[in-house]
Design an enzyme around this catalytic site. Structure first.
Site, mmCIF file in Angstrom:
data_model
loop_
_atom_site.group_PDB
_atom_site.id
_atom_site.type_symbol
_atom_site.label_atom_id
_atom_site.label_comp_id
_atom_site.label_asym_id
_atom_site.label_seq_id
_atom_site.Cartn_x
_atom_site.Cartn_y
_atom_site.Cartn_z
ATOM 1 N N HIS A 85 24.124 -5.531 -0.111
ATOM 2 C CA HIS A 85 23.654 -4.319 0.555
ATOM 3 C C HIS A 85 24.769 -3.313 0.755
ATOM 4 C CE1 HIS A 85 20.020 -6.500 1.437
ATOM 5 N NE2 HIS A 85 20.663 -7.388 2.150
ATOM 6 N N HIS A 115 32.130 -1.468 6.977
ATOM 7 C CA HIS A 115 31.369 -1.445 5.724
ATOM 8 C C HIS A 115 30.967 -0.020 5.388
ATOM 9 C CE1 HIS A 115 28.380 -1.953 8.956
ATOM 10 N NE2 HIS A 115 27.737 -1.036 8.245
ATOM 11 N N HIS A 117 28.421 3.061 3.674
ATOM 12 C CA HIS A 117 27.080 3.549 3.318
ATOM 13 C C HIS A 117 27.229 4.810 2.480
ATOM 14 C CE1 HIS A 117 24.849 1.005 6.207
ATOM 15 N NE2 HIS A 117 25.900 1.184 6.992
ATOM 16 N N HIS A 134 31.182 2.373 8.821
ATOM 17 C CA HIS A 134 30.877 1.819 10.141
ATOM 18 C C HIS A 134 31.893 0.745 10.497
ATOM 19 C CE1 HIS A 134 26.422 3.140 9.719
ATOM 20 N NE2 HIS A 134 27.205 4.097 10.162
ATOM 21 N N THR A 218 21.504 -0.576 11.756
ATOM 22 C CA THR A 218 20.694 0.179 10.784
ATOM 23 C C THR A 218 20.222 -0.710 9.640
ATOM 24 O OG1 THR A 218 22.622 0.867 9.506
ATOM 25 C CG2 THR A 218 21.943 2.300 11.330
ATOM 26 N N THR A 219 20.356 -2.022 9.819
ATOM 27 C CA THR A 219 19.830 -2.998 8.854
ATOM 28 C C THR A 219 19.021 -4.030 9.648
ATOM 29 O OG1 THR A 219 21.859 -4.292 9.066
ATOM 30 C CG2 THR A 219 21.728 -2.762 7.205
HETATM 31 ZN ZN ZN Z 1 26.318 0.316 8.731
#
Ligand code: ZN
Ligand code: NAG
Ligand code: NAG
Length: 325
Positions: A85, A115, A117, A134, A218-219
Site C-alpha cells: 500500500h 510512510h 502517499h 506521515h 487513513t487506512t
Molecule cells: Zn498515511
C-alpha cells in the site's frame, strides 16, 4: 510553486481501476466504499481539506499549549518495506526512539514509522500536493493496540511536498533514494537492512507553523485515535525523485484516501497563516461538499482530468476506455 488542483473524491474512485488488485493486500484504494468499521461508520475521519481561512488561530493556547518539541530525530535507525500500500520506514526496535511532545499533545509520543502517499491525502484550500509523508507516533508507554483504542493514542505529523526544478529540490529526500530501488515491489516480509537517517532533514526546519485537528488513520480500520499535525510549509522534491517514488508498485497508480467530511474544528498555530481565499477556492470547497452528486457528471471528463494530472507529473497517459464506461 508546483501544485495542482484535482477533485480527489472523484479521482480516487476510479484511478485504481486500471490495475489488478494485489493478492498480497487485503484491501485496496480502488475499493474504498467497502472499507470496514470506522472507515464507513466513523464521525471524525481523515484526511480532510484544510480550509485555512476557517482554521481557528489558537491565540489563547487552549489547544496548542506549547511549541512542538522534537527530541532525537537527527539520527534514526530505520528499515524500509513496501507493504503493498505504501513505502514505509520503520524505526528499528530497541534503538533510541525519537520523541515528540508539545503543540496540541499532552505527554510524550514515540516515533514508530513514516510512510509516503502520492498524491497527498490532505488538501489545503482545495489544493492537493504530489506527495505527503506521515510520521506516525504512539503515546509513549502504550502498545499499538492500546493506542488505537484511545482518542489521543496516536500523533501523526503530515508534511506536504511539491515537485520543483530548483537545484536543492533533491535535498529533503536524498537519504531515502538509495533504498527505494529495493522496495519497488511488495517486500513486506523482507525489510531492508537498517540504515541511519536524519528525520529533521526530511521534515524541514520550519515546524512552528501547522494545522492540527482530531481525526483517524487513513487506512483500514480508520481508528479515530489520531491527533493530526499538518505542517503549513510544503517542502520540495525533484521531478526524478517523484517519478521514482510514484513508480513503486503499491497495487495501483496512487495511494491516497479520498477527502472526508470537514465536520470539526481545525486549529492553526499562531504563526500559521490563513490564505486570502480567492473565488476558485470557494468553488472547490463547494465541489468537495457536493462531490457524490458530481460523480456521474464527472465520469465523462474524468479521463481528461486524470491524463492532465499525469501530464503535469510527467507520467504517461492512461487508457480512457477502461475508465469511462
Ligand atoms: Zn498515511
Ligand atoms: C517526556 O519526556 C521527557 C524527556 O525524556 C521527560 O523529561 C518528561 O518528564 C516526559 N513527560 C511525561 C509527561 O512523561
Ligand atoms: C519488480 O517486479 C518487476 C516485475 O515482476 C521486475 O521486473 C523487477 O525486477 C522487480 N524489481 C525488484 C527490485 O525486485
Amino acid at each position: 510553486m508546483f501544485a495542482f488542483i484535482v477533485l480527489p473524491v472523484i479521482l480516487s474512485s476510479f484511478i485504481d481501476l486500471t490495475h489488478q488488485a494485489r493478492t498480497s493486500a487485503a484491501w485496496s484504494y480502488a475499493d474504498e466504499p467497502s472499507w470496514p468499521g470506522a472507515c464507513s461508520s466513523g464521525a471524525q475521519q481523515s484526511p480532510i481539506n484544510i480550509v485555512t481561512a476557517a482554521a481557528v488561530a489558537d491565540h489563547g493556547g487552549a489547544v496548542i499549549r506549547a511549541p512542538l518539541q522534537f527530541r532525537g530525530y537527527g539520527a534514526v535507525d530505520v528499515s524500509a518495506v513496501n507493504n503493498g500500500h505504501t513505502l514505509k520506514w520503520n524505526a528499528v526496535p530497541g534503538g533510541p526512539a525519537p520523541t515528540l511532545s508539545g503543540g496540541p499533545l499532552q505527554g510524550n509520543y514515540t516515533f514508530l514509522q513514516f510512510h509516503l502517499h502520492w498524491l497527498s491525502e490532505h488538501a489545503v484550500d482545495g489544493i492537493k500536493y504530489p506527495l505527503e509523508i506521515h510520521f506516525v507516533h504512539a503515546r509513549t508507554g502504550l502498545s499499538i493496540e492500546e493506542a488505537l483504542q484511545k482518542r489521543d493514542g496516536l500523533a501523526v505529523i503530515g508534511v506536504l511536498y511539491k515537485v520543483e526544478k530548483s537545484p536543492d529540490s533533491g535535498h529533503a529526500l536524498e537519504e531515502l533514494m538509495p533504498m527505494i530501488p529495493s522496495i519497488m515491489n511488495f517486500t513486506e516480509n523482507e525489510p531492508t537492512s537498517a540504515d541511519i537517517i536524519d528525520l529533521n532533514r526530511i521534515m524541514g526546519a520550519d515546524r512552528s507553523s501547522f494545522f492540527t485537528y482530531q481525526g483517524s488513520l487513513t487506512t483500514p480500520g480508520c481508528s479515530e485515535a489520531v491527533q493530526w499535525i499538518v505542517m503549513e510549509t510544503p517542502r520540495a522534491i525533484s521531478d526524478a525523485q517523484f517519478k521514482l517514488i510514484s513508480s513503486a508498485d503499491v497495487g495501483g497508480q496512487a495511494n491516497y484516501r479520498s477527502l472526508q467530511p470537514n465536520n470539526r474544528p481545525v486549529y492553526r498555530s499562531v504563526s500559521a497563516s490563513a490564505a486570502l481565499a480567492p473565488s476558485l477556492l470557494t468553488l472547490l470547497s463547494a465541489l468537495y461538499a457536493t462531490s457524490p452528486s458530481l460523480v456521474a457528471a464527472a465520469k465523462k471528463t474524468l479521463c481528461g482530468l486524470v491524463n492532465l494530472k499525469k501530464k503535469l507529473l510527467g507520467l504517461g497517459g492512461i487508457n480512457c476506455e477502461k475508465l469511462v464506461g
